[in-house]
Each structure stands twice: as structure tokens, then as C-alpha cells.
Design a protein around this motif. Structure first.
Motif, PDB file in Angstrom:
ATOM      1  N   ARG A  62     -10.713   0.983  43.548  1.00 10.69           N
ATOM      2  CA  ARG A  62     -11.505   1.441  44.694  1.00 10.69           C
ATOM      3  C   ARG A  62     -11.264   0.487  45.850  1.00 10.69           C
ATOM      4  NH1 ARG A  62     -18.069   1.670  45.068  1.00 10.69           N
ATOM      5  NH2 ARG A  62     -18.136   2.204  47.251  1.00 10.69           N
ATOM      6  N   GLN A  63     -10.817   1.002  46.983  1.00 13.63           N
ATOM      7  CA  GLN A  63     -10.531   0.145  48.127  1.00 13.63           C
ATOM      8  C   GLN A  63     -11.715   0.118  49.079  1.00 13.63           C
ATOM      9  OE1 GLN A  63      -6.883   1.263  49.994  1.00 13.63           O
ATOM     10  NE2 GLN A  63      -5.657   0.821  48.186  1.00 13.63           N
ATOM     11  N   GLY A  64     -11.918  -1.050  49.677  1.00 13.82           N
ATOM     12  CA  GLY A  64     -12.990  -1.201  50.644  1.00 13.82           C
ATOM     13  C   GLY A  64     -12.528  -2.034  51.830  1.00 13.82           C
ATOM     14  N   ARG A  65     -12.997  -1.669  53.002  1.00 12.84           N
ATOM     15  CA  ARG A  65     -12.691  -2.408  54.228  1.00 12.84           C
ATOM     16  C   ARG A  65     -13.922  -3.230  54.580  1.00 12.84           C
ATOM     17  NH1 ARG A  65     -13.028  -1.035  59.928  1.00 12.84           N
ATOM     18  NH2 ARG A  65     -11.485  -2.254  61.059  1.00 12.84           N
ATOM     19  N   ILE A  66     -13.786  -4.544  54.510  1.00 13.43           N
ATOM     20  CA  ILE A  66     -14.900  -5.453  54.744  1.00 13.43           C
ATOM     21  C   ILE A  66     -14.713  -6.088  56.122  1.00 13.43           C
ATOM     22  CG2 ILE A  66     -16.213  -7.388  53.837  1.00 13.43           C
ATOM     23  CD1 ILE A  66     -15.949  -5.034  51.872  1.00 13.43           C
ATOM     24  N   LEU A  67     -15.747  -6.000  56.958  1.00  8.08           N
ATOM     25  CA  LEU A  67     -15.683  -6.523  58.324  1.00  8.08           C
ATOM     26  C   LEU A  67     -16.122  -7.978  58.380  1.00  8.08           C
ATOM     27  CD1 LEU A  67     -17.239  -3.464  60.174  1.00  8.08           C
ATOM     28  CD2 LEU A  67     -14.831  -4.029  59.943  1.00  8.08           C
ATOM     29  N   SER A  68     -15.610  -8.698  59.359  1.00  6.14           N
ATOM     30  CA  SER A  68     -16.006 -10.083  59.617  1.00  6.14           C
ATOM     31  C   SER A  68     -17.460 -10.085  60.033  1.00  6.14           C
ATOM     32  CB  SER A  68     -15.128 -10.642  60.721  1.00  6.14           C
ATOM     33  OG  SER A  68     -15.467 -11.951  61.032  1.00  6.14           O
ATOM     34  N   PRO A  69     -18.254 -11.030  59.655  1.00  5.71           N
ATOM     35  CA  PRO A  69     -18.068 -12.391  59.180  1.00  5.71           C
ATOM     36  C   PRO A  69     -18.053 -12.538  57.662  1.00  5.71           C
ATOM     37  CG  PRO A  69     -20.336 -12.167  59.830  1.00  5.71           C
ATOM     38  CD  PRO A  69     -19.661 -10.833  60.083  1.00  5.71           C
ATOM     39  N   PHE A  70     -17.888 -11.471  56.889  1.00  4.24           N
ATOM     40  CA  PHE A  70     -17.696 -11.532  55.435  1.00  4.24           C
ATOM     41  C   PHE A  70     -18.853 -12.247  54.724  1.00  4.24           C
ATOM     42  CE2 PHE A  70     -13.453 -12.246  57.466  1.00  4.24           C
ATOM     43  CZ  PHE A  70     -13.011 -10.946  57.380  1.00  4.24           C
ATOM     44  N   SER A  71     -20.084 -11.913  55.052  1.00  4.35           N
ATOM     45  CA  SER A  71     -21.234 -12.593  54.476  1.00  4.35           C
ATOM     46  C   SER A  71     -21.393 -12.349  52.978  1.00  4.35           C
ATOM     47  CB  SER A  71     -22.513 -12.180  55.199  1.00  4.35           C
ATOM     48  OG  SER A  71     -22.718 -10.791  55.079  1.00  4.35           O
ATOM     49  N   LYS A  72     -20.931 -11.209  52.467  1.00  2.00           N
ATOM     50  CA  LYS A  72     -21.094 -10.902  51.050  1.00  2.00           C
ATOM     51  C   LYS A  72     -19.792 -11.107  50.266  1.00  2.00           C
ATOM     52  CE  LYS A  72     -24.784  -7.580  51.705  1.00  2.00           C
ATOM     53  NZ  LYS A  72     -25.264  -6.239  51.371  1.00  2.00           N
ATOM     54  N   LEU A  73     -18.760 -11.653  50.908  1.00  2.00           N
ATOM     55  CA  LEU A  73     -17.449 -11.827  50.287  1.00  2.00           C
ATOM     56  C   LEU A  73     -17.171 -13.305  50.096  1.00  2.00           C
ATOM     57  CD1 LEU A  73     -15.104  -9.906  49.482  1.00  2.00           C
ATOM     58  CD2 LEU A  73     -14.074 -10.446  51.664  1.00  2.00           C
ATOM     59  N   ALA A  74     -16.693 -13.671  48.902  1.00  2.00           N
ATOM     60  CA  ALA A  74     -16.383 -15.081  48.625  1.00  2.00           C
ATOM     61  C   ALA A  74     -14.992 -15.183  48.006  1.00  2.00           C
ATOM     62  CB  ALA A  74     -17.411 -15.663  47.678  1.00  2.00           C
ATOM     63  N   LYS A  75     -14.235 -16.174  48.456  1.00  5.01           N
ATOM     64  CA  LYS A  75     -12.907 -16.418  47.919  1.00  5.01           C
ATOM     65  C   LYS A  75     -13.036 -17.134  46.576  1.00  5.01           C
ATOM     66  CE  LYS A  75      -9.763 -17.697  50.873  1.00  5.01           C
ATOM     67  NZ  LYS A  75      -8.856 -18.473  51.745  1.00  5.01           N
ATOM     68  N   LEU A  76     -12.239 -16.712  45.605  1.00  9.60           N
ATOM     69  CA  LEU A  76     -12.264 -17.347  44.277  1.00  9.60           C
ATOM     70  C   LEU A  76     -11.147 -18.369  44.149  1.00  9.60           C
ATOM     71  CD1 LEU A  76     -12.938 -14.241  42.051  1.00  9.60           C
ATOM     72  CD2 LEU A  76     -14.565 -15.912  42.892  1.00  9.60           C
TER      73      LEU A  76
END
Length: 76
Positions: A62-76
């Protein structure tokens, strides 16, 4: 009636001043980075749009487009 601690006035000369609220720096992502999203789970960055304005992430098919400032996204 008592006031809550959050509504109290802080004096400029007080050694207990709160530091000014600074926004955290925006994370930079590259294609291929492994990421974790609070709602969608684990994924891999497929593409970065513009100057890190948005990222396209594959979350297990499932693809998703996440907008900046990426508050719910974290790099692993």
C-alpha cells in the motif's frame, strides 16, 4: 480557586524560565530509507518530492504520500 501551573505567568528575571519553544528540524529522507509511521506501520521510501516537501512510501503493498513536516514518520 487555584490556577493550574500551565497558566502561571513567568517573570523575566526568574531562573526557572521556560526555554522558548523551538520547532524540531525536519527529517530528510532518501529513496530506500526504512521508516515507521504511527498509523500505517513499517515501510520503505520510494521517492522524495521536491526539496523534501513530501515522500512516497510503500507500506507492504500500500503506497502513501506523506507531507512535510513528517510528524508521524520516523526513520529506522
Amino acid at each position: 480557586m487555584t490556577k493550574s501551573a500551565g497558566s502561571r505567568r513567568h517573570l523575566p528575571s526568574s531562573p526557572f524560565n521556560r526555554p522558548p519553544l523551538e520547532e524540531p528540524p525536519i527529517e530528510c529522507y532518501e529513496a530506500g530509507d526504512r521508516v515507521s509511521h504511527d498509523q500505517f506501520g513499517l515501510g520503505r521510501v520510494l521517492a522524495v518530492e521536491g526539496d523534501n516537501a513530501a515522500v512516497l512510501v510503500d507500506f507492504s503493498g500500500r503506497q502513501g504520500r506523506i507531507l512535510s513536516p513528517f510528524s508521524k514518520l520516523a526513520k529506522l
